[in-house]
Structure formats: structure tokens, C-alpha cells
Design a protein around this motif. Structure first.
Motif, PDB file in Angstrom:
ATOM      1  N   PHE A 103       0.817  -1.211   0.000  1.00  0.00           N
ATOM      2  CA  PHE A 103       0.000   0.000   0.000  1.00  0.00           C
ATOM      3  C   PHE A 103       0.857   1.270   0.000  1.00  0.00           C
ATOM      4  CE2 PHE A 103      -2.426  -3.466   1.716  1.00  0.00           C
ATOM      5  CZ  PHE A 103      -3.671  -3.317   1.145  1.00  0.00           C
ATOM      6  N   THR A 105       1.035   3.793   2.216  1.00  0.00           N
ATOM      7  CA  THR A 105       1.745   4.076   3.464  1.00  0.00           C
ATOM      8  C   THR A 105       2.278   2.767   4.028  1.00  0.00           C
ATOM      9  OG1 THR A 105       0.113   5.789   3.846  1.00  0.00           O
ATOM     10  CG2 THR A 105       1.523   5.217   5.704  1.00  0.00           C
ATOM     11  N   CYS A 107       3.055  -0.086   6.412  1.00  0.00           N
ATOM     12  CA  CYS A 107       2.414  -0.452   7.678  1.00  0.00           C
ATOM     13  C   CYS A 107       3.107  -1.696   8.212  1.00  0.00           C
ATOM     14  CB  CYS A 107       0.929  -0.724   7.434  1.00  0.00           C
ATOM     15  SG  CYS A 107       0.060  -1.267   8.895  1.00  0.00           S
ATOM     16  N   VAL A 108       4.016  -1.487   9.147  1.00  0.00           N
ATOM     17  CA  VAL A 108       4.683  -2.645   9.746  1.00  0.00           C
ATOM     18  C   VAL A 108       3.921  -3.047  11.000  1.00  0.00           C
ATOM     19  CG1 VAL A 108       6.970  -2.106   8.826  1.00  0.00           C
ATOM     20  CG2 VAL A 108       6.313  -1.214  11.060  1.00  0.00           C
ATOM     21  N   PHE A 109       3.903  -4.339  11.265  1.00  0.00           N
ATOM     22  CA  PHE A 109       3.207  -4.830  12.454  1.00  0.00           C
ATOM     23  C   PHE A 109       4.135  -4.699  13.662  1.00  0.00           C
ATOM     24  CE2 PHE A 109       1.273  -7.470   9.011  1.00  0.00           C
ATOM     25  CZ  PHE A 109       0.027  -6.879   9.060  1.00  0.00           C
ATOM     26  N   PRO A 110       3.554  -4.549  14.856  1.00  0.00           N
ATOM     27  CA  PRO A 110       4.404  -4.534  16.046  1.00  0.00           C
ATOM     28  C   PRO A 110       5.184  -5.853  16.110  1.00  0.00           C
ATOM     29  CG  PRO A 110       2.148  -3.941  16.595  1.00  0.00           C
ATOM     30  CD  PRO A 110       2.128  -4.415  15.181  1.00  0.00           C
ATOM     31  N   PHE A 119       5.086 -12.802   8.787  1.00  0.00           N
ATOM     32  CA  PHE A 119       3.728 -12.609   9.318  1.00  0.00           C
ATOM     33  C   PHE A 119       2.674 -13.365   8.509  1.00  0.00           C
ATOM     34  CE2 PHE A 119      -0.127 -10.567  10.673  1.00  0.00           C
ATOM     35  CZ  PHE A 119       0.123 -10.279  11.991  1.00  0.00           C
ATOM     36  N   LYS A 122       2.369 -17.321   9.237  1.00  0.00           N
ATOM     37  CA  LYS A 122       2.023 -17.890  10.544  1.00  0.00           C
ATOM     38  C   LYS A 122       0.958 -18.960  10.351  1.00  0.00           C
ATOM     39  CE  LYS A 122       3.055 -14.260  13.829  1.00  0.00           C
ATOM     40  NZ  LYS A 122       2.487 -13.191  14.650  1.00  0.00           N
TER      41      LYS A 122
ATOM     42  N   GLY B 163      -4.501   1.038   8.045  1.00  0.00           N
ATOM     43  CA  GLY B 163      -4.190   0.001   7.063  1.00  0.00           C
ATOM     44  C   GLY B 163      -3.806  -1.336   7.657  1.00  0.00           C
ATOM     45  N   VAL B 164      -3.828  -1.435   8.975  1.00  0.00           N
ATOM     46  CA  VAL B 164      -3.222  -2.622   9.583  1.00  0.00           C
ATOM     47  C   VAL B 164      -3.994  -3.909   9.236  1.00  0.00           C
ATOM     48  CG1 VAL B 164      -4.322  -2.452  11.865  1.00  0.00           C
ATOM     49  CG2 VAL B 164      -2.065  -3.394  11.660  1.00  0.00           C
ATOM     50  N   GLY B 168      -3.059  -7.202   6.563  1.00  0.00           N
ATOM     51  CA  GLY B 168      -3.232  -8.612   6.913  1.00  0.00           C
ATOM     52  C   GLY B 168      -4.008  -9.347   5.833  1.00  0.00           C
ATOM     53  N   ARG B 181      -4.719 -12.559  15.048  1.00  0.00           N
ATOM     54  CA  ARG B 181      -3.300 -12.175  14.994  1.00  0.00           C
ATOM     55  C   ARG B 181      -3.073 -10.681  14.925  1.00  0.00           C
ATOM     56  NH1 ARG B 181      -1.771 -16.351  10.344  1.00  0.00           N
ATOM     57  NH2 ARG B 181      -2.412 -18.231  11.412  1.00  0.00           N
ATOM     58  N   ILE B 182      -4.105  -9.944  14.544  1.00  0.00           N
ATOM     59  CA  ILE B 182      -3.909  -8.493  14.437  1.00  0.00           C
ATOM     60  C   ILE B 182      -4.820  -7.740  15.415  1.00  0.00           C
ATOM     61  CG2 ILE B 182      -4.087  -6.488  12.906  1.00  0.00           C
ATOM     62  CD1 ILE B 182      -3.280  -8.324  10.587  1.00  0.00           C
ATOM     63  N   GLN B 186      -3.326  -6.523  19.190  1.00  0.00           N
ATOM     64  CA  GLN B 186      -2.981  -5.102  19.140  1.00  0.00           C
ATOM     65  C   GLN B 186      -3.971  -4.228  19.904  1.00  0.00           C
ATOM     66  OE1 GLN B 186      -1.696  -3.672  15.309  1.00  0.00           O
ATOM     67  NE2 GLN B 186      -0.874  -5.654  14.748  1.00  0.00           N
ATOM     68  N   PRO B 279       0.847  -1.584  21.589  1.00  0.00           N
ATOM     69  CA  PRO B 279       2.028  -1.717  20.726  1.00  0.00           C
ATOM     70  C   PRO B 279       2.384  -0.426  20.002  1.00  0.00           C
ATOM     71  CG  PRO B 279       0.136  -2.826  19.749  1.00  0.00           C
ATOM     72  CD  PRO B 279      -0.286  -2.379  21.104  1.00  0.00           C
ATOM     73  N   TYR B 280       1.432   0.507  19.918  1.00  0.00           N
ATOM     74  CA  TYR B 280       1.712   1.765  19.229  1.00  0.00           C
ATOM     75  C   TYR B 280       1.949   2.908  20.206  1.00  0.00           C
ATOM     76  CZ  TYR B 280       0.006  -0.904  15.330  1.00  0.00           C
ATOM     77  OH  TYR B 280      -0.161  -1.879  14.388  1.00  0.00           O
TER      78      TYR B 280
END
Lengths: 264, 284
Positions: A103, A105, A107-110, A119, A122, B163-164, B168, B181-182, B186, B279-280
Motif C-alpha cells: 500500500f 503508506t 504499515c509494519v506490524f508490532p 507474518f 504464521k 491500514g493494519v 493482513g 493475529r492483528i 494489538q 504496541p503503538y
């Protein structure tokens, strides 16, 4: 007739994606109007056009990421290889794994850099060695291995924005897609990182079919093997880069490519 | 002084006054309870059972009863509130359904606690014939906690970066995988925060459990799901009614101090969870 057919096949690689009489709408608003196009495999195809021309909607229709958007409807066919996107892929997750998406922007996951790469995997039974191999291959393919190989367990959020975008590309590559859908992948990164990502896209096009949405005409000129100019939901003109950038047939296309302006 | 500077100063002053008033109310309350309560609180007070209808002895069974009910209520509310928040945030597509859920959660939050108590009395005790039961009390407390936990969990889920989830889905994750998982990991901070705030509220409630789950004195641990327990709020209520007895009054202040301490503990845990588990969070 046969020699002619051979000649065509030599000039144009087989189509990886074919869009036929495709329309899309958000409620009553038609954003794509009965378009047809094809995307050759293992090449970079840039979707160009002003804001609201339907580029991103078209891209998001290719992997059906818009399926959950309220009021979004489509008509017509999109084929990836032999399979129809809407009828052939009853399991939409399989389609999305086949057509990875990055995308605008990053967007990395924690979590760590390595965890981000893995990721999408999994739940698959992978040994530690396999995980390490996939991580390295994906990061190498995304031209990020040299930067992060010594700190794979560091939080992904500590990377620069440009590196984060390359990590997103590595994450998409880790699930072994055939197609990469890039929605303005350099829009939120600095010019140096943007050039690095452009180089990466060119390199990746040897192995992947890439479709990229961009507003930047000059970037399309540098990266694209083929360009498709969309305006107001319609395909105005499409063709190989050299044709589009030096001898586009339509004045509207020439105006947009020269002045980045469109009055449609 | 310019008009803008003057209005800036006026707003700042109004802010300081509001903050000062808040701190004064909190400080006065804590001071009064600590001043009167600390005279009664000792190790023996915390671990001894009460005697003489609470005027003597300690508050062992009241602490245990309160914690038992509050923890059970938390365990009961957690899956339901989380599931409702997940459904509202990730699964509901109709705007009408979303509005209905929002309205229901806000309405539940506004219902007076005595109404919950009467509901429990009519439905569980009268109609279902459960008799006095600490477990029924926990169910009613869980119902009371539901809107708080749901609201906090939902807020956390809705505040995830835009966008998170899409990232995924773009990796080929199923909806269930995106949720497990998300969304859930989170927004854990919101779920835990809601739970702690709900616990802090539930542990101090008297009205909803008074008719259905508690006895004023003479009880210890229940042997099963049936039977009443004694809790700190009902114990304080019983002692306050013996206002002419100075020993009872002293123990009431002592029990109040312990109750406030427990509420403070859960509130602090909620505050820590909000930042540590996010987490943020800027902290990371």
C-alpha cells in the motif's frame, strides 16, 4: 497466418491478467466504466491517471481487497491466468496470497523485522531453518538484507520509512505471490528511497508480474514496461512505455503525460 | 496584552481551576478516608474474620468475598465483551447493526445499579429460584461491567492504524486470522484497561448484589455456586447503620480504606495496561 501469430507472441508476453468489460461502483457512483485491458506477465504495468480516475479501485479489485467495503459492487470479468477472480477463486485468501499487495503508506506490524517478514506465513508448519531461509530470501529480494541482516530481531518500527516500505514488499514476497500489486508505493517516502524502490521494482519484474498505481508520470517513464492511462473510470489509452511516452495516439494522453493535467 | 494572548491565558486559568477542583475533591476524599480508616487498619484487621456484627474483628471474608465476585464477574464478562467488540469492529457491515450495538452499549452503561439488582432478584431469585447466590451476583456484576469493557475494547480496536487489517488481508490471512493475529493482540491494552476499570467499579457496588448475593455477616467462603458471601461494600453499609457504636464506625472507615485501596490498585493497573500493552504507545 501462423507466422503473424508467432510474431505477436514474441512481441507481447502472455497475459497474466485479463480484464474484460469490467465495471465497479461504490453505491450509485460508478468509478470504473466497462473497461478491458490485459497485463503481460513478468513486467511492470503502470496505471496512470488523475485522482478519482479509478486506478486504485481497479488495483484493489484484482485481489478483491474491496470485498468488505459497504456498497462496493462489480460487473464483468477479471482473469488471473486461467482463473476468474470472482468465480474461480472461491477462497479469496488464496487469491490474495497469489496477488500480493503493497500500500501507499508502509504499515509494519508490532514486532521484530523477522516476525514481520514471516507474518503472512504464521500457521504454516515451518522449521527454524526454513523460516530463516525465507526471511533471508525475502529481504534479499526486497534489497533490505544488507541493511537489516545484523538486527533481524530489532523492532520493525525502528526502520526508516523507506526501509519499512521495502520490508512490506519483503513481507508480501514471503508468501510467494505471482503478482505484486503496488498502490503508489513511493508516495510516502523520500526521493532517495523512492529511487531505491523503483530500482527494486525493476529487478523484481524479472520474476513477478507487477502492476503499479502512480501519480508520478516521470516515475512511470522510468519504471514501466507498459502503461495504462485511465481517466474518469475509462481506459483512455494503453500500450508499451515507448509508445505511450513518445507517440501516444490521443491528445488527452499526450497532455496528461506532458503536463500531468487532465480535463476529463 | 493582545486579545489572543488574553484568551490563551483565560483558557489556561480555566484549565488550572478545573484541575484544582478535581484534585481537591479526590484529595479531600482520600484524606478523610485515610485519616479515619488508618486508625482501624492493621494486619489483624485484614486477616481476621469479623465478630460482633462487624464491630470487632477484621474483614477477611469481606475482602475474599469481594475479590471472588469481582474476579468471577471479570471472567464471565471478558469473552462476551470482547466478542461483541470484535463483531462491532471487524465483522458487522450494516450501519444499522453498528448503531444498534452502540446504542445498546451506551444504554446499558446508563442503567442505575439498583435496576440491575432488581433484575437479578426477579429473574434469578424469584423466577429461576436460585436463592441467594454469590455466582448470580457475579453474573449481575458482569452485566454491569459489560458496557465498560466493550467500550474500551472497541475504542482500542477502532483506533488501530487504518491500514493494519488491510495489510493482513492482503497477505492472504483469513478474517479469523486477522482477528486473532492483528485485532486482538494489538487491542489487548483496551481490553485489559476496560476490565480493570470494570473491576474497580464492580468491587465497589452494593445495590446490584445486596438482594441476591450477599449477607451482612456470619458467612465465610461458599461451598459451591449457591450461598451468599459478605463483601466490603455491604459490610460498610451494615456498619454505617450502627453509627452510634464507635467501634463499628471505626471499622467502617477501615473497610472503606481497604476498598478504596483495591479500587486504586485496579485503576493503576488499568493505567499501566493502557500504555504498556499498547504496541503503538509512544513509550515503545
Amino acid at each position: 497466418m501462423k507466422p503473424e501469430l508467432k510474431l505477436v507472441s514474441a512481441q507481447t508476453p502472455p497475459a497474466a491478467i485479463t480484464v474484460t468489460d469490467f465495471s465497479a461502483a461504490y453505491g450509485d457512483v460508478n468509478v470504473i466504466k466497462n473497461i478491458s485491458l490485459s497485463v503481460p506477465e513478468k513486467s511492470v504495468t503502470c496505471l496512470l491517471g488523475p485522482s478519482g480516475s479509478g486506478k486504485s479501485t481497479l488495483l484493489r479489485s484484482l485481489n478483491r481487497i474491496n470485498d468488505d467495503v459497504a456498497g462496493f459492487t462489480t460487473k464483468g470479468d477479471i482473469h488471473i491466468g486461467e482463473s476468474c477472480v470472482h468465480k474461480g477463486f472461491t477462497d479469496v485468501t488464496r487469491l490474495r496470497a497469489k496477488a500480493g499487495m503493497v500500500f501507499q503508506t508502509p504499515c509494519v506490524f508490532p514486532g521484530s523485522i523477522a516476525a514481520n517478514v514471516l507474518f503472512g506465513l504464521k500457521g504454516r508448519k515451518l522449521s527454524k531453518i526454513e523460516k530463516a531461509q525465507i526471511t533471508e530470501q525475502s529481504l534479499r529480494a526486497a534489497a533490505l538484507w544488507k541493511d537489516v541482516s545484523h538486527r533481524l530481531s530489532a523492532p520493525a518500527s525502528t526502520l526508516s520509512v523507506g526501509q519499512q516500505q521495502r520490508l512490506c514488499i519483503a513481507r508480501a514476497l514471503a508468501v510467494t505471490p505471482d503478482i505484486l500489486l503496488l498502490d503508489e508505493p513511493t508516495a510516502s517516502v523520500d526521493p532517495v528511497s523512492a529511487r531505491e524502490i523503483e530500482t527494486l521494482i525493476k529487478t523484481l519484474s524479472k520474476d513477478y508480474t507487477i502492476i503499479m498505481v502512480t501519480h508520478d508520470v516521470r516515475q512511470a517513464g522510468r519504471v514501466a514496461d507498459r502503461a495504462i492511462f485511465l481517466c474518469d473510470g475509462e481506459v483512455i489509452e494503453q500500450g508499451p512505455r515507448d509508445h505511450m511516452f513518445s507517440k501516444a495516439a490521443l491528445p488527452k494522453t499526450r497532455t496528461y503525460l506532458l503536463e500531468e493535467f487532465c480535463d476529463c | 496584552m493582545s486579545r489572543r494572548a488574553l484568551s490563551d491565558r483565560a483558557f489556561r486559568l480555566a484549565g488550572y481551576i478545573a484541575l484544582g477542583l478535581c484534585l481537591c475533591v479526590l484529595g479531600a476524599l482520600l484524606f478523610a478516608i485515610a485519616y479515619a480508616g488508618l486508625k482501624a487498619v492493621s494486619f489483624d484487621f485484614l486477616v481476621m474474620p469479623s465478630k460482633d456484627f462487624g464491630a470487632a474483628g477484621g474483614i477477611r471474608w469481606q475482602i475474599i468475598g469481594s475479590l471472588l465476585m469481582a474476579v468471577t464477574a471479570s471472567a464471565l464478562v471478558l469473552p462476551f465483551a470482547t466478542a461483541l467488540a470484535v463483531y462491532r469492529a471487524d465483522m458487522a457491515r450494516s450501519a444499522r447493526v453498528k448503531r444498534f450495538i452502540d446504542l445498546s452499549v451506551f444504554s446499558l452503561n446508563g442503567i442505575p445499579s439498583i435496576a440491575y439488582g432488581l433484575f437479578g432478584l426477579i429473574v434469578f431469585v424469584n423466577i429461576l429460584g436460585t436463592g441467594l447466590s454469590w455466582f448470580v451476583g457475579s453474573i449481575i456484576l458482569a452485566m454491569m461491567m459489560m458496557p465498560t469493557v466493550t467500550h474500551c475494547a472497541l475504542s482500542a480496536m477502532q483506533s488501530l492504524p487504518s491500514g493494519v487489517r488491510e495489510n493482513g488481508y492482503a497477505l492472504g490471512l483469513t478474517r479469523r486470522a486477522v482477528i486473532t493475529r492483528i485485532t486482538l493482540p494489538q487491542s489487548l491494552h483496551g481490553i485489559v484497561t476496560g476490565l480493570m476499570i470494570g473491576l474497580a467499579r464492580a468491587i465497589g457496588e452494593t445495590a446490584p448484589i445486596m438482594f441476591i448475593a450477599t449477607a451482612f455477616s456470619g458467612v465465610s467462603l461458599p461451598s459451591g455456586l449457591q450461598g451468599p458471601v459478605s463483601t466490603l461494600p455491604t459490610h460498610i453499609l451494615a456498619l454505617a447503620q450502627q453509627a452510634t457504636n464507635p467501634d463499628a464506625l471505626r471499622n467502617a472507615w477501615g473497610a472503606s480504606f481497604v476498598l478504596i485501596g483495591l479500587v486504586f490498585l485496579f485503576s493503576t493497573a488499568a493505567f499501566i495496561a493502557r500504555t504498556r500493552l499498547n504496541p503503538y504507545s509512544e513509550r515503545l
